[in-house]
Design a protein around this motif. Sequence first.
Motif, PDB file in Angstrom:
ATOM      1  N   LYS A 352      14.095 -10.017  12.064  1.00 37.54           N
ATOM      2  CA  LYS A 352      13.593 -11.212  11.390  1.00 37.54           C
ATOM      3  C   LYS A 352      12.967 -10.929  10.030  1.00 37.54           C
ATOM      4  CE  LYS A 352      13.610 -14.647  13.303  1.00 37.54           C
ATOM      5  NZ  LYS A 352      14.633 -15.702  13.435  1.00 37.54           N
ATOM      6  N   CYS A 353      12.256  -9.796   9.890  1.00 38.59           N
ATOM      7  CA  CYS A 353      11.527  -9.510   8.645  1.00 38.59           C
ATOM      8  C   CYS A 353      11.580  -8.024   8.326  1.00 38.59           C
ATOM      9  CB  CYS A 353      10.054  -9.912   8.762  1.00 38.59           C
ATOM     10  SG  CYS A 353       9.733 -11.686   8.735  1.00 38.59           S
ATOM     11  N   VAL A 354      11.542  -7.722   7.031  1.00 38.83           N
ATOM     12  CA  VAL A 354      11.447  -6.353   6.547  1.00 38.83           C
ATOM     13  C   VAL A 354      10.390  -6.335   5.450  1.00 38.83           C
ATOM     14  CG1 VAL A 354      12.641  -4.439   5.426  1.00 38.83           C
ATOM     15  CG2 VAL A 354      13.870  -5.892   7.052  1.00 38.83           C
ATOM     16  N   GLY A 355       9.493  -5.355   5.488  1.00 37.65           N
ATOM     17  CA  GLY A 355       8.453  -5.262   4.459  1.00 37.65           C
ATOM     18  C   GLY A 355       8.064  -3.820   4.218  1.00 37.65           C
ATOM     19  N   TYR A 356       7.196  -3.600   3.228  1.00 40.15           N
ATOM     20  CA  TYR A 356       6.756  -2.249   2.894  1.00 40.15           C
ATOM     21  C   TYR A 356       5.239  -2.211   2.797  1.00 40.15           C
ATOM     22  CZ  TYR A 356       6.330   2.277   0.541  1.00 40.15           C
ATOM     23  OH  TYR A 356       5.999   3.576   0.222  1.00 40.15           O
ATOM     24  N   ASP A 357       4.643  -1.221   3.450  1.00 35.53           N
ATOM     25  CA  ASP A 357       3.210  -0.983   3.401  1.00 35.53           C
ATOM     26  C   ASP A 357       2.963   0.192   2.460  1.00 35.53           C
ATOM     27  OD1 ASP A 357       0.556  -0.215   3.861  1.00 35.53           O
ATOM     28  OD2 ASP A 357       0.600  -0.845   5.958  1.00 35.53           O
ATOM     29  N   SER A 358       2.538  -0.090   1.233  1.00 36.31           N
ATOM     30  CA  SER A 358       2.310   0.973   0.245  1.00 36.31           C
ATOM     31  C   SER A 358       1.167   1.882   0.649  1.00 36.31           C
ATOM     32  CB  SER A 358       2.003   0.364  -1.130  1.00 36.31           C
ATOM     33  OG  SER A 358       3.160  -0.163  -1.718  1.00 36.31           O
ATOM     34  N   ARG A 359       0.193   1.336   1.354  1.00 34.83           N
ATOM     35  CA  ARG A 359      -0.959   2.141   1.762  1.00 34.83           C
ATOM     36  C   ARG A 359      -0.554   3.167   2.809  1.00 34.83           C
ATOM     37  NH1 ARG A 359      -5.403  -1.685   3.411  1.00 34.83           N
ATOM     38  NH2 ARG A 359      -5.444  -2.031   1.172  1.00 34.83           N
ATOM     39  N   HIS A 477       7.546  -4.173  -3.352  1.00 35.65           N
ATOM     40  CA  HIS A 477       6.804  -3.744  -4.539  1.00 35.65           C
ATOM     41  C   HIS A 477       6.189  -2.385  -4.266  1.00 35.65           C
ATOM     42  CE1 HIS A 477       2.816  -3.934  -6.876  1.00 35.65           C
ATOM     43  NE2 HIS A 477       3.756  -3.578  -7.720  1.00 35.65           N
ATOM     44  N   ILE A 478       6.341  -1.463  -5.213  1.00 38.94           N
ATOM     45  CA  ILE A 478       5.773  -0.119  -5.085  1.00 38.94           C
ATOM     46  C   ILE A 478       4.482  -0.083  -5.888  1.00 38.94           C
ATOM     47  CG2 ILE A 478       6.077   2.311  -5.686  1.00 38.94           C
ATOM     48  CD1 ILE A 478       9.041   0.163  -4.777  1.00 38.94           C
ATOM     49  N   LYS A 479       3.421   0.335  -5.227  1.00 38.50           N
ATOM     50  CA  LYS A 479       2.104   0.388  -5.858  1.00 38.50           C
ATOM     51  C   LYS A 479       2.136   1.260  -7.113  1.00 38.50           C
ATOM     52  CE  LYS A 479      -1.058   2.762  -3.727  1.00 38.50           C
ATOM     53  NZ  LYS A 479      -2.060   3.181  -2.700  1.00 38.50           N
ATOM     54  N   PRO A 480       1.497   0.825  -8.219  1.00 37.79           N
ATOM     55  CA  PRO A 480       1.481   1.640  -9.445  1.00 37.79           C
ATOM     56  C   PRO A 480       0.782   2.975  -9.224  1.00 37.79           C
ATOM     57  CG  PRO A 480       0.757  -0.609  -9.889  1.00 37.79           C
ATOM     58  CD  PRO A 480       0.813  -0.466  -8.411  1.00 37.79           C
TER      59      PRO A 480
END
Length: 811
Positions: A352-359, A477-480
């Motif tokens: 259902k969903c795909v996401g990214y945890d930068s932390r 989004h990739i954290k700066p």
Amino acid sequence: MNTLSLNSQGDFVREIQGKLLELGFEPGPIDGLFGECTRRAVVCFQQSRKLEADGIVGPITANALGIKVDFQVLEIERANFRALLLTNPNYFGNKRVSKYQPVKQKKSDTSYEELKCVGYNPHVKQLYAVVHIKRDYGFLGGLCSTGSTEYIRFYIDWNNDGRWIDAGLTHIAVFDIPGDKPLEYSLTLDIDPVEKPCAIENLPKVRAILSWNDLPTAGDPDYLPVWGNMVEVRIQIDTLNGKTVALGDFLKLGKATFPDSILDNIDLNQPVSLADTKELSIGDLASAYKEKGVPAHRFTFSTVKKLSIKSVDAGIAHDELSELLSGYDMKVSEVVEALAATDGDTRYEELKCVGYDSRRRHLTGILNVKLPYGYSGSLCKKGSLEYVAFWEWDEIEAIWLYLGTAVVNTHDVKSMPSGGIQYAVSLSADFSHRRRPCTKGPSEARIRAILSWEEPPPPHNPNWVPKWGNREETRIHIKPGPIVTGEHIPYIETVGNMHVCDINQGTGLATGEGIIAHFDADRSPFAQTLTVTGYIDNPPAGVMEGAAIPLKYKISVRPYDPISPQPWQSLHNDFSVWVREEIGLNPPIHKKIKQKIDPADGCYTYLEDPGGSHERHYVIPVLAKWHTSAPHTGLWEIRIMAKLPSDGVIYGGVLICAADGSTRSVVRVRLDNKEPEVAIGLTGYQRGSDPTVHPIGTSTSEKCGKFVIGDVLHGVYDVKDAHFGTLTLTVAPSGPAHGTTVNPPLRRFDIVPTSGEFGTWTLDTKNMEACGYIVRLWARDRAIVDSGYIGLRNTDDVGFCLEEPLAEESA
């Protein structure tokens, strides 16, 4: 759109580029892509017109260029959200109970952000949520600002009886980012559930509440956000299969009861090993599913797949399968034909969903398991595997790059909830190759994920269609951060649970939000144990398989003295850290490892191992735990050094802080391990209608603190601390006091100076019963304690007794 900036694209950008070129500024190619050349040209133009030179085209810059652009203006309620809540906490009418009347009704608005999915991974005991950011603007600033915050608070109803337990809070920073939408962010929360025997289907409810820029009230599972929403799901807690527990705990879980005469003769602390799960045969599955509606080509799939890829004669494989199916009224041809006709079937499971945890640096996939049967056995059996493979789109080569495959174990659940069970998988994924400073614009990646039941998607075929499962694509989004070089550069990212950019390097005080354990710091020093997190770029792959030598590192501290620098003191204490291990196509496991100094070089070993069939990653990249105490005070420095296998040394890299452009390499923090000094006293009283405040005299009753109901007591309090936070004054016991409060009940920094205050208090006893009481002074400072909460604390009490007034006094 709200503004045009780095990564914006389209006809308006092309028009701006053309106008800049016409005016003599060089924007680069007229291609409709707002890149670095265009940004520099905008800055030069703004400087020439004495405008704010931020490289962003808003209404003022566009007007100066002579271009008409339909900029959308951010609604005033969003732009001034916190200020409006300060004037009226119920400004938007989202409080169920409030003494304030709403000004404008707004609840659960999802036009900017929306919580889309919530899931759980039973193997690593983590809750996951995926949030969609839907707009380019509305988040109070670009990447080089502080932006705003998305909060998620989780609640768990362990017994599905309506009693919600607050499981904790997590949050992410969000910014105005131009480009395709939605951007999908993943947030993670570690929990510690009670696991039960496999015969018990442990399927609690989880409720997650998303709230933009307003902290969801703790302990309020019905909280209504102004911007945000609530999602409620069911999850499956792992069983005790194959694990060892104490006999007493096992009996309690099974609700077994025995007479004390028996239990007294049993060692209830002795370990009990529970049986591991077993795989069911086709015959077992055929029998179990006979009346359940599970088709043969579903439960025979794994066997058919294995036989189809065996390097044996096709006739032999056919005969072997025929023999397996012959006793169960199933024909090979029918099963094979049904499988051939199955293509992307999502009746049983769906991604259902795909996401990214930068932390946490992992990709997340959340899938819905929908039906009670068809997963190769109950929780007491081996069950089946759901695979999710991930790919990253390489814009330069125009190809999909395989990142890896994550997996979760699923089972038949006869009490399947109507909405199914939400599982989650996560894959460690380091996008440091895309990392860049905020001034270079946002870095994004296009991600593809394929869910497949019982068959891993082939790594080299991102267009593959599974028999059971589906495909999802998203943008992340990739954290700066600093651009990655080929070196093993170490970085300190947080100290005491605060990002280093939230620590003022002049004062050493922190102002910001806790990264893992949530708290708000306001010019806070640090106390007791300071947890240091960070990372080293380009860790070698294959360390665990013996193919590479690990990196090592050293964390050192010293008092800050710019005139006469002190020697560095290396930390050398043991501490524990959680790591995540991924071995082949198996569910991940979390393991606690004790970090010890290597006496040969005084260094810790860096545990990250990103390559090979056996990977290891930090759950939270804890590099050190610095135990401070009362002698440690004032401003101290912390640095990191990486030691290479070649015995070379690299000192900490430089982080650029987005909000103000300052830098961090060596980090300065202020230590304050001294708790507040507190004192409270009773100085006098008023009685009846006489306004005179009588000082505490020498009579026996006054010396013993005896007063009559209706007296107004007077006292003083004194709180001293270098970093005062809060003081409260309360009366106890509260029952016979009937809600009577001390005046003042509360005093806070920075109404009160940072050094604390000496003040007076009063207590009107007219509604209180005859009883013995205390007035308690409770104070805390602003220190971040043990990297987990705010405030070293101290208390002091003053006691008194209330008696019924004498008859003549009553008269």
